[in-house]
Design a protein around this motif. Structure first.
Motif, PDB file in Angstrom:
ATOM      1  N   SER A  54      -1.529  -4.295  -2.748  1.00 36.98           N
ATOM      2  CA  SER A  54      -2.243  -3.112  -2.246  1.00 36.98           C
ATOM      3  C   SER A  54      -1.554  -1.907  -2.448  1.00 36.98           C
ATOM      4  O   SER A  54      -2.085  -1.002  -2.637  1.00 36.98           O
ATOM      5  CB  SER A  54      -2.513  -3.330  -0.613  1.00 36.98           C
ATOM      6  OG  SER A  54      -1.337  -3.284   0.040  1.00 36.98           O
ATOM      7  N   LEU A  55      -0.159  -1.738  -2.413  1.00 42.42           N
ATOM      8  CA  LEU A  55       0.535  -0.541  -2.743  1.00 42.42           C
ATOM      9  C   LEU A  55       0.504  -0.406  -4.041  1.00 42.42           C
ATOM     10  O   LEU A  55       0.234   0.944  -4.157  1.00 42.42           O
ATOM     11  CB  LEU A  55       2.402  -1.206  -2.226  1.00 42.42           C
ATOM     12  CG  LEU A  55       2.385  -1.077  -0.867  1.00 42.42           C
ATOM     13  CD1 LEU A  55       3.783  -1.416  -0.700  1.00 42.42           C
ATOM     14  CD2 LEU A  55       2.166   0.184  -0.012  1.00 42.42           C
ATOM     15  N   ALA A  56       0.326  -1.286  -5.053  1.00 41.82           N
ATOM     16  CA  ALA A  56       0.442  -0.789  -6.425  1.00 41.82           C
ATOM     17  C   ALA A  56      -1.229  -0.402  -6.695  1.00 41.82           C
ATOM     18  O   ALA A  56      -1.262   0.467  -7.578  1.00 41.82           O
ATOM     19  CB  ALA A  56       0.896  -2.176  -7.189  1.00 41.82           C
ATOM     20  N   SER A  57      -2.032  -0.985  -6.098  1.00 43.58           N
ATOM     21  CA  SER A  57      -3.474  -0.965  -6.566  1.00 43.58           C
ATOM     22  C   SER A  57      -4.164  -0.002  -5.520  1.00 43.58           C
ATOM     23  O   SER A  57      -5.453   0.429  -5.937  1.00 43.58           O
ATOM     24  CB  SER A  57      -4.139  -2.103  -6.678  1.00 43.58           C
ATOM     25  OG  SER A  57      -4.583  -2.561  -5.291  1.00 43.58           O
ATOM     26  N   GLN A  58      -3.717   0.784  -4.469  1.00 46.78           N
ATOM     27  CA  GLN A  58      -4.523   1.356  -3.562  1.00 46.78           C
ATOM     28  C   GLN A  58      -5.587   0.685  -2.965  1.00 46.78           C
ATOM     29  O   GLN A  58      -6.428   1.364  -2.396  1.00 46.78           O
ATOM     30  CB  GLN A  58      -4.932   2.703  -4.332  1.00 46.78           C
ATOM     31  CG  GLN A  58      -3.645   3.403  -5.189  1.00 46.78           C
ATOM     32  CD  GLN A  58      -2.853   4.083  -3.857  1.00 46.78           C
ATOM     33  OE1 GLN A  58      -3.289   4.600  -3.077  1.00 46.78           O
ATOM     34  NE2 GLN A  58      -1.647   3.713  -4.015  1.00 46.78           N
ATOM     35  N   TYR A  59      -5.563  -0.544  -3.082  1.00 47.70           N
ATOM     36  CA  TYR A  59      -6.558  -1.663  -2.345  1.00 47.70           C
ATOM     37  C   TYR A  59      -5.985  -2.040  -1.406  1.00 47.70           C
ATOM     38  O   TYR A  59      -5.129  -2.780  -1.645  1.00 47.70           O
ATOM     39  CB  TYR A  59      -7.451  -2.529  -3.466  1.00 47.70           C
ATOM     40  CG  TYR A  59      -8.446  -1.746  -4.204  1.00 47.70           C
ATOM     41  CD1 TYR A  59      -9.567  -1.353  -3.639  1.00 47.70           C
ATOM     42  CD2 TYR A  59      -8.075  -1.270  -5.544  1.00 47.70           C
ATOM     43  CE1 TYR A  59     -10.553  -0.744  -4.529  1.00 47.70           C
ATOM     44  CE2 TYR A  59      -8.898  -0.776  -6.321  1.00 47.70           C
ATOM     45  CZ  TYR A  59     -10.199  -0.371  -5.995  1.00 47.70           C
ATOM     46  OH  TYR A  59     -11.284   0.435  -6.478  1.00 47.70           O
ATOM     47  N   THR A  60      -6.689  -2.594  -0.091  1.00 48.67           N
ATOM     48  CA  THR A  60      -6.191  -3.231   0.961  1.00 48.67           C
ATOM     49  C   THR A  60      -6.337  -4.651   1.027  1.00 48.67           C
ATOM     50  O   THR A  60      -5.782  -5.516   1.796  1.00 48.67           O
ATOM     51  CB  THR A  60      -6.414  -2.398   2.222  1.00 48.67           C
ATOM     52  OG1 THR A  60      -7.725  -2.838   2.292  1.00 48.67           O
ATOM     53  CG2 THR A  60      -6.265  -1.226   2.239  1.00 48.67           C
ATOM     54  N   GLN A  61      -7.660  -5.172   0.268  1.00 52.60           N
ATOM     55  CA  GLN A  61      -8.252  -6.527   0.207  1.00 52.60           C
ATOM     56  C   GLN A  61      -8.472  -6.671   1.768  1.00 52.60           C
ATOM     57  O   GLN A  61      -8.463  -8.033   2.133  1.00 52.60           O
ATOM     58  CB  GLN A  61      -7.332  -7.367  -0.189  1.00 52.60           C
ATOM     59  CG  GLN A  61      -6.987  -7.438  -1.545  1.00 52.60           C
ATOM     60  CD  GLN A  61      -7.896  -7.896  -2.447  1.00 52.60           C
ATOM     61  OE1 GLN A  61      -8.421  -7.060  -3.315  1.00 52.60           O
ATOM     62  NE2 GLN A  61      -8.549  -9.112  -2.465  1.00 52.60           N
ATOM     63  N   ALA A  62      -9.090  -5.901   2.184  1.00 56.36           N
ATOM     64  CA  ALA A  62      -9.518  -5.767   3.760  1.00 56.36           C
ATOM     65  C   ALA A  62     -10.972  -5.043   4.035  1.00 56.36           C
ATOM     66  O   ALA A  62     -11.059  -4.149   3.447  1.00 56.36           O
ATOM     67  CB  ALA A  62      -8.570  -5.391   4.686  1.00 56.36           C
ATOM     68  N   ILE A  63     -11.878  -5.811   4.902  1.00 58.85           N
ATOM     69  CA  ILE A  63     -12.882  -5.158   5.295  1.00 58.85           C
ATOM     70  C   ILE A  63     -12.857  -4.860   6.723  1.00 58.85           C
ATOM     71  O   ILE A  63     -12.489  -5.777   7.624  1.00 58.85           O
ATOM     72  CB  ILE A  63     -14.009  -6.178   4.860  1.00 58.85           C
ATOM     73  CG1 ILE A  63     -14.333  -6.462   3.562  1.00 58.85           C
ATOM     74  CG2 ILE A  63     -15.662  -5.848   5.599  1.00 58.85           C
ATOM     75  CD1 ILE A  63     -15.291  -7.577   3.105  1.00 58.85           C
TER      76      ILE A  63
END
Length: 347
Positions: A54-63
Protein backbone atom coordinates in the motif's frame (compact mmCIF):
# COMPACT_ATOMS: atom_id res chain seq x y z
CA UNK A 1 14.63 -17.59 5.54
CA UNK A 2 11.57 -15.64 4.36
CA UNK A 3 9.84 -16.71 1.16
CA UNK A 4 9.90 -14.01 -1.54
CA UNK A 5 7.99 -13.19 -4.72
CA UNK A 6 10.96 -14.55 -6.69
CA UNK A 7 10.55 -17.94 -4.97
CA UNK A 8 6.86 -18.02 -5.90
CA UNK A 9 7.63 -16.99 -9.48
CA UNK A 10 10.25 -19.75 -9.81
CA UNK A 11 7.88 -22.46 -8.56
CA UNK A 12 4.99 -21.21 -10.72
CA UNK A 13 7.32 -20.72 -13.70
CA UNK A 14 6.23 -17.11 -14.28
CA UNK A 15 7.89 -13.70 -14.01
CA UNK A 16 7.99 -11.95 -10.57
CA UNK A 17 5.92 -9.16 -12.10
CA UNK A 18 3.18 -11.70 -12.88
CA UNK A 19 3.12 -12.77 -9.23
CA UNK A 20 2.71 -9.11 -8.22
CA UNK A 21 -0.20 -8.71 -10.62
CA UNK A 22 -1.86 -11.86 -9.26
CA UNK A 23 -1.54 -10.51 -5.71
CA UNK A 24 -3.19 -7.30 -6.94
CA UNK A 25 -5.88 -9.40 -8.67
CA UNK A 26 -5.15 -7.68 -11.96
CA UNK A 27 -7.75 -8.35 -14.70
CA UNK A 28 -4.84 -8.60 -17.16
CA UNK A 29 -3.89 -12.01 -15.73
CA UNK A 30 -5.85 -15.09 -16.79
CA UNK A 31 -7.70 -17.19 -14.21
CA UNK A 32 -5.52 -20.18 -15.15
CA UNK A 33 -2.33 -18.25 -14.31
CA UNK A 34 -3.86 -16.86 -11.12
CA UNK A 35 -4.70 -20.36 -9.90
CA UNK A 36 -1.17 -21.57 -10.70
CA UNK A 37 0.47 -18.68 -8.84
CA UNK A 38 -1.86 -18.93 -5.84
CA UNK A 39 -1.15 -22.66 -5.61
CA UNK A 40 2.58 -21.90 -5.53
CA UNK A 41 2.02 -19.27 -2.83
CA UNK A 42 0.10 -21.80 -0.76
CA UNK A 43 2.76 -24.51 -1.19
CA UNK A 44 5.53 -22.13 -0.11
CA UNK A 45 3.50 -20.50 2.68
CA UNK A 46 3.96 -17.07 1.09
CA UNK A 47 1.89 -14.20 2.51
CA UNK A 48 1.97 -10.81 0.72
CA UNK A 49 3.06 -7.79 2.73
CA UNK A 50 0.02 -5.60 2.10
CA UNK A 51 1.31 -2.74 4.24
CA UNK A 52 4.44 -2.44 2.11
CA UNK A 53 2.32 -2.79 -1.01
CA UNK A 54 0.00 0.00 0.00
CA UNK A 55 2.90 2.35 0.72
CA UNK A 56 4.33 1.67 -2.72
CA UNK A 57 1.10 1.72 -4.70
CA UNK A 58 -0.96 4.29 -2.74
CA UNK A 59 -3.70 1.66 -2.34
CA UNK A 60 -4.81 0.38 1.07
CA UNK A 61 -6.63 -2.79 -0.05
CA UNK A 62 -9.38 -1.76 2.36
CA UNK A 63 -13.08 -0.89 2.03
CA UNK A 64 -14.84 1.45 4.44
CA UNK A 65 -18.29 0.39 5.72
CA UNK A 66 -20.83 3.01 6.73
CA UNK A 67 -23.74 1.98 8.96
CA UNK A 68 -27.06 3.86 9.19
CA UNK A 69 -26.85 4.38 12.97
CA UNK A 70 -24.86 3.44 16.04
CA UNK A 71 -23.40 -0.06 15.84
CA UNK A 72 -24.90 -1.25 19.13
CA UNK A 73 -28.41 -0.67 17.69
CA UNK A 74 -27.56 -1.93 14.20
CA UNK A 75 -26.36 -5.33 15.39
CA UNK A 76 -29.67 -6.04 17.10
CA UNK A 77 -31.07 -6.56 13.60
CA UNK A 78 -29.94 -9.78 11.83
CA UNK A 79 -29.94 -7.96 8.48
CA UNK A 80 -26.59 -6.31 9.16
CA UNK A 81 -24.49 -9.32 10.24
CA UNK A 82 -25.80 -11.14 7.14
CA UNK A 83 -25.05 -8.33 4.71
CA UNK A 84 -21.61 -7.98 6.33
CA UNK A 85 -20.93 -11.68 5.65
CA UNK A 86 -21.66 -11.02 1.99
CA UNK A 87 -19.41 -7.97 1.92
CA UNK A 88 -16.65 -9.88 3.70
CA UNK A 89 -16.84 -12.77 1.23
CA UNK A 90 -16.69 -10.45 -1.78
CA UNK A 91 -13.81 -8.48 -0.27
CA UNK A 92 -11.85 -11.57 0.80
CA UNK A 93 -12.00 -13.05 -2.71
CA UNK A 94 -10.18 -9.95 -3.92
CA UNK A 95 -7.85 -9.69 -0.89
CA UNK A 96 -9.46 -6.54 0.52
CA UNK A 97 -9.97 -5.82 4.21
CA UNK A 98 -13.04 -4.13 5.74
CA UNK A 99 -12.96 -1.03 7.96
CA UNK A 100 -16.09 0.05 9.81
CA UNK A 101 -17.24 3.48 10.98
CA UNK A 102 -18.12 3.48 14.68
CA UNK A 103 -19.94 6.78 15.26
CA UNK A 104 -23.13 6.76 17.33
CA UNK A 105 -24.64 9.88 15.77
CA UNK A 106 -25.04 10.98 12.14
CA UNK A 107 -22.48 13.74 12.72
CA UNK A 108 -19.93 11.30 14.17
CA UNK A 109 -20.49 8.92 11.25
CA UNK A 110 -20.00 11.76 8.76
CA UNK A 111 -16.76 12.84 10.47
CA UNK A 112 -15.56 9.23 10.41
CA UNK A 113 -16.17 9.04 6.65
CA UNK A 114 -14.33 12.32 6.08
CA UNK A 115 -11.34 10.99 8.04
CA UNK A 116 -11.33 7.74 6.04
CA UNK A 117 -11.43 9.62 2.73
CA UNK A 118 -9.08 12.50 3.53
CA UNK A 119 -6.60 10.21 5.30
CA UNK A 120 -6.76 7.70 2.43
CA UNK A 121 -7.42 4.96 4.96
CA UNK A 122 -9.63 3.09 2.48
CA UNK A 123 -9.85 2.77 -1.30
CA UNK A 124 -13.63 2.92 -1.44
CA UNK A 125 -16.75 3.11 0.71
CA UNK A 126 -19.89 0.95 0.95
CA UNK A 127 -23.03 2.57 2.35
CA UNK A 128 -25.16 -0.12 4.01
CA UNK A 129 -28.33 1.94 3.62
CA UNK A 130 -29.95 4.61 1.45
CA UNK A 131 -31.52 7.71 2.96
CA UNK A 132 -33.76 10.37 1.45
CA UNK A 133 -31.35 12.99 2.78
CA UNK A 134 -27.74 11.93 3.35
CA UNK A 135 -24.76 14.26 3.45
CA UNK A 136 -22.35 11.29 3.49
CA UNK A 137 -23.46 10.27 -0.01
CA UNK A 138 -23.33 13.89 -1.20
CA UNK A 139 -19.81 14.25 0.21
CA UNK A 140 -18.58 11.09 -1.52
CA UNK A 141 -20.02 12.32 -4.82
CA UNK A 142 -18.37 15.72 -4.42
CA UNK A 143 -15.02 14.07 -3.65
CA UNK A 144 -15.41 11.71 -6.64
CA UNK A 145 -14.43 8.92 -4.26
CA UNK A 146 -15.36 5.32 -5.20
CA UNK A 147 -18.49 4.14 -3.36
CA UNK A 148 -21.44 1.80 -3.65
CA UNK A 149 -24.87 1.95 -2.04
CA UNK A 150 -26.79 -1.05 -0.71
CA UNK A 151 -30.27 0.20 -1.49
CA UNK A 152 -31.70 2.53 -4.12
CA UNK A 153 -30.40 6.12 -4.03
CA UNK A 154 -33.18 8.65 -3.56
CA UNK A 155 -31.68 11.05 -6.13
CA UNK A 156 -29.32 10.72 -9.11
CA UNK A 157 -30.04 7.01 -9.44
CA UNK A 158 -28.40 6.79 -12.87
CA UNK A 159 -25.16 8.28 -11.52
CA UNK A 160 -24.61 5.96 -8.53
CA UNK A 161 -23.62 2.30 -8.50
CA UNK A 162 -26.04 0.49 -6.18
CA UNK A 163 -27.24 -2.98 -5.27
CA UNK A 164 -30.85 -3.37 -4.25
CA UNK A 165 -34.06 -5.40 -4.39
CA UNK A 166 -37.15 -4.20 -6.19
CA UNK A 167 -38.73 -3.21 -2.89
CA UNK A 168 -41.75 -1.57 -4.51
CA UNK A 169 -42.62 -4.76 -6.36
CA UNK A 170 -41.85 -6.98 -3.35
CA UNK A 171 -44.19 -5.02 -1.07
CA UNK A 172 -46.87 -4.95 -3.75
CA UNK A 173 -46.68 -8.74 -4.11
CA UNK A 174 -46.76 -9.23 -0.33
CA UNK A 175 -49.87 -7.08 -0.05
CA UNK A 176 -51.50 -8.81 -3.00
CA UNK A 177 -50.94 -12.16 -1.26
CA UNK A 178 -52.94 -10.93 1.75
CA UNK A 179 -55.65 -9.59 -0.55
CA UNK A 180 -55.84 -12.99 -2.27
CA UNK A 181 -56.63 -14.54 1.13
CA UNK A 182 -59.61 -12.19 1.46
CA UNK A 183 -58.14 -9.37 3.56
CA UNK A 184 -59.28 -5.81 2.94
CA UNK A 185 -58.28 -4.13 6.21
CA UNK A 186 -54.51 -4.37 5.84
CA UNK A 187 -52.09 -2.35 7.95
CA UNK A 188 -48.51 -1.37 7.16
CA UNK A 189 -45.76 -1.20 9.78
CA UNK A 190 -42.69 0.44 8.28
CA UNK A 191 -39.37 1.86 9.44
CA UNK A 192 -37.98 5.37 9.35
CA UNK A 193 -39.40 7.38 6.44
CA UNK A 194 -35.96 8.85 5.78
CA UNK A 195 -34.92 5.39 4.55
CA UNK A 196 -35.65 4.82 0.85
CA UNK A 197 -36.46 1.14 1.50
CA UNK A 198 -39.34 2.23 3.76
CA UNK A 199 -40.67 4.63 1.14
CA UNK A 200 -40.51 2.02 -1.65
CA UNK A 201 -42.26 -0.65 0.41
CA UNK A 202 -44.96 1.78 1.51
CA UNK A 203 -45.60 2.79 -2.10
CA UNK A 204 -45.83 -0.86 -3.18
CA UNK A 205 -48.33 -1.57 -0.40
CA UNK A 206 -50.45 1.44 -1.39
CA UNK A 207 -50.35 0.50 -5.09
CA UNK A 208 -51.64 -3.03 -4.36
CA UNK A 209 -54.57 -1.64 -2.35
CA UNK A 210 -55.47 0.89 -5.03
CA UNK A 211 -55.41 -1.73 -7.79
CA UNK A 212 -57.69 -3.94 -5.69
CA UNK A 213 -60.13 -1.06 -5.15
CA UNK A 214 -59.42 -0.94 -1.40
CA UNK A 215 -59.44 2.48 0.26
CA UNK A 216 -56.26 3.59 2.02
CA UNK A 217 -56.67 4.12 5.77
CA UNK A 218 -53.98 6.42 7.18
CA UNK A 219 -54.55 5.09 10.69
CA UNK A 220 -53.41 1.65 9.46
CA UNK A 221 -49.95 2.99 8.57
CA UNK A 222 -47.40 3.08 11.42
CA UNK A 223 -43.69 3.91 11.29
CA UNK A 224 -41.23 2.70 13.92
CA UNK A 225 -37.57 1.66 14.14
CA UNK A 226 -36.42 -1.65 12.59
CA UNK A 227 -36.26 -3.23 16.04
CA UNK A 228 -38.34 -5.63 18.12
CA UNK A 229 -39.46 -2.70 20.28
CA UNK A 230 -40.70 -0.94 17.14
CA UNK A 231 -43.09 -3.82 16.49
CA UNK A 232 -44.39 -3.67 20.04
CA UNK A 233 -45.13 0.06 19.74
CA UNK A 234 -46.95 -0.52 16.44
CA UNK A 235 -49.24 -3.13 18.04
CA UNK A 236 -50.32 -0.74 20.76
CA UNK A 237 -51.29 1.88 18.16
CA UNK A 238 -53.20 -0.53 15.89
CA UNK A 239 -55.08 -2.46 18.56
CA UNK A 240 -56.44 0.77 20.02
CA UNK A 241 -58.37 1.45 16.79
CA UNK A 242 -62.15 0.99 16.74
CA UNK A 243 -61.93 -0.84 13.41
CA UNK A 244 -58.75 -2.88 13.51
CA UNK A 245 -56.87 -4.37 10.55
CA UNK A 246 -57.11 -8.10 9.93
CA UNK A 247 -53.60 -8.34 8.45
CA UNK A 248 -50.27 -6.52 8.58
CA UNK A 249 -47.47 -5.94 6.10
CA UNK A 250 -44.39 -5.44 8.29
CA UNK A 251 -41.26 -4.00 6.69
CA UNK A 252 -38.77 -6.03 8.74
CA UNK A 253 -38.69 -9.48 10.38
CA UNK A 254 -37.35 -8.18 13.70
CA UNK A 255 -40.27 -5.77 13.98
CA UNK A 256 -42.61 -8.64 13.08
CA UNK A 257 -41.16 -10.74 15.90
CA UNK A 258 -41.89 -7.91 18.32
CA UNK A 259 -45.47 -7.86 17.03
CA UNK A 260 -45.81 -11.65 17.40
CA UNK A 261 -44.57 -11.51 20.99
CA UNK A 262 -46.92 -8.68 21.89
CA UNK A 263 -49.90 -10.44 20.32
CA UNK A 264 -49.03 -13.59 22.26
CA UNK A 265 -48.97 -11.63 25.53
CA UNK A 266 -52.38 -10.16 24.65
CA UNK A 267 -53.88 -13.52 23.77
CA UNK A 268 -54.25 -12.55 20.10
CA UNK A 269 -53.75 -15.54 17.80
CA UNK A 270 -51.71 -15.40 14.58
CA UNK A 271 -53.02 -16.14 11.97
CA UNK A 272 -56.51 -16.78 13.43
CA UNK A 273 -57.03 -13.22 14.68
CA UNK A 274 -54.37 -11.40 12.65
CA UNK A 275 -52.23 -12.32 9.63
CA UNK A 276 -48.64 -11.07 9.35
CA UNK A 277 -46.24 -10.93 6.40
CA UNK A 278 -42.79 -9.38 6.71
CA UNK A 279 -39.43 -8.89 4.96
CA UNK A 280 -35.84 -10.20 5.02
CA UNK A 281 -36.44 -13.91 5.79
CA UNK A 282 -33.78 -14.09 8.49
CA UNK A 283 -33.37 -17.37 10.40
CA UNK A 284 -35.51 -16.05 13.26
CA UNK A 285 -38.52 -15.74 10.96
CA UNK A 286 -38.51 -19.48 10.27
CA UNK A 287 -37.99 -20.32 13.95
CA UNK A 288 -40.72 -18.02 15.30
CA UNK A 289 -44.09 -19.30 16.51
CA UNK A 290 -45.87 -19.39 14.19
CA UNK A 291 -43.19 -19.33 11.48
CA UNK A 292 -43.39 -16.02 9.62
CA UNK A 293 -44.38 -15.65 6.00
CA UNK A 294 -41.56 -13.42 4.79
CA UNK A 295 -40.07 -11.94 1.63
CA UNK A 296 -36.57 -13.36 1.14
CA UNK A 297 -34.45 -10.47 -0.21
CA UNK A 298 -31.20 -12.54 -0.34
CA UNK A 299 -29.30 -10.33 2.09
CA UNK A 300 -25.98 -12.13 1.63
CA UNK A 301 -26.08 -11.46 -2.14
CA UNK A 302 -26.70 -7.75 -1.51
CA UNK A 303 -23.42 -7.51 0.40
CA UNK A 304 -21.46 -9.80 -1.91
CA UNK A 305 -22.42 -7.95 -5.09
CA UNK A 306 -21.81 -4.59 -3.42
CA UNK A 307 -18.22 -5.59 -2.57
CA UNK A 308 -17.56 -6.90 -6.07
CA UNK A 309 -18.99 -3.79 -7.74
CA UNK A 310 -17.02 -1.45 -5.51
CA UNK A 311 -13.72 -3.26 -6.07
CA UNK A 312 -14.31 -3.15 -9.83
CA UNK A 313 -14.80 0.62 -9.53
CA UNK A 314 -11.68 1.02 -7.38
CA UNK A 315 -9.48 -0.93 -9.77
CA UNK A 316 -10.96 0.61 -12.90
CA UNK A 317 -12.19 4.21 -12.40
CA UNK A 318 -13.77 4.06 -15.88
CA UNK A 319 -16.04 1.17 -14.84
CA UNK A 320 -19.60 2.20 -15.80
CA UNK A 321 -22.28 2.89 -13.21
CA UNK A 322 -24.21 -0.28 -12.35
CA UNK A 323 -27.67 -0.97 -11.00
CA UNK A 324 -27.79 -4.52 -9.66
CA UNK A 325 -31.21 -5.86 -8.64
CA UNK A 326 -31.16 -8.94 -6.40
CA UNK A 327 -34.26 -11.15 -6.91
CA UNK A 328 -36.72 -11.64 -4.04
CA UNK A 329 -38.97 -14.58 -3.20
CA UNK A 330 -42.08 -14.86 -1.04
CA UNK A 331 -41.58 -17.62 1.57
CA UNK A 332 -45.08 -18.72 2.58
CA UNK A 333 -45.31 -20.14 6.10
CA UNK A 334 -47.95 -20.19 8.85
CA UNK A 335 -48.49 -16.56 9.84
CA UNK A 336 -51.14 -15.77 7.21
CA UNK A 337 -54.68 -17.03 6.86
CA UNK A 338 -58.16 -15.97 5.81
CA UNK A 339 -59.73 -13.16 7.85
CA UNK A 340 -62.42 -13.78 10.43
CA UNK A 341 -65.78 -12.12 9.94
CA UNK A 342 -66.23 -9.15 12.29
CA UNK A 343 -62.87 -9.86 13.85
CA UNK A 344 -63.02 -7.28 16.61
CA UNK A 345 -60.24 -8.18 19.05
CA UNK A 346 -61.10 -7.53 22.68
CA UNK A 347 -58.22 -6.85 25.09
Amino acid sequence: MAVTIKDVAKLAKVAPSTVSRVIANSPRISEKTKKKVRKAMEQLGYHPNFIARSLASQYTQAIGLVMPSSTDVVFQNPFFPTVLRGLSEGAHENQYALTMTTGKTEEQIFEGVVQMVQGRRVDGVALLYSKVEDKVLTYLQDQKFPFVVIGKPFKNVEEITHVDNDNFRAAKEATEYLISLGHERIGFVGGNLNLVVTVDRLLGYEKALREAGISLANEYIIHEEFLREGGQEAVNALISLEKQPTALVVADDLMALGILNTFDEMGISVPDDMSIISFNNVLLSEMSRPPLTSVDINIFALGYEAARSLIEKIENPKEPVKRIIIPHELMIRSSCGQPKINNRIII
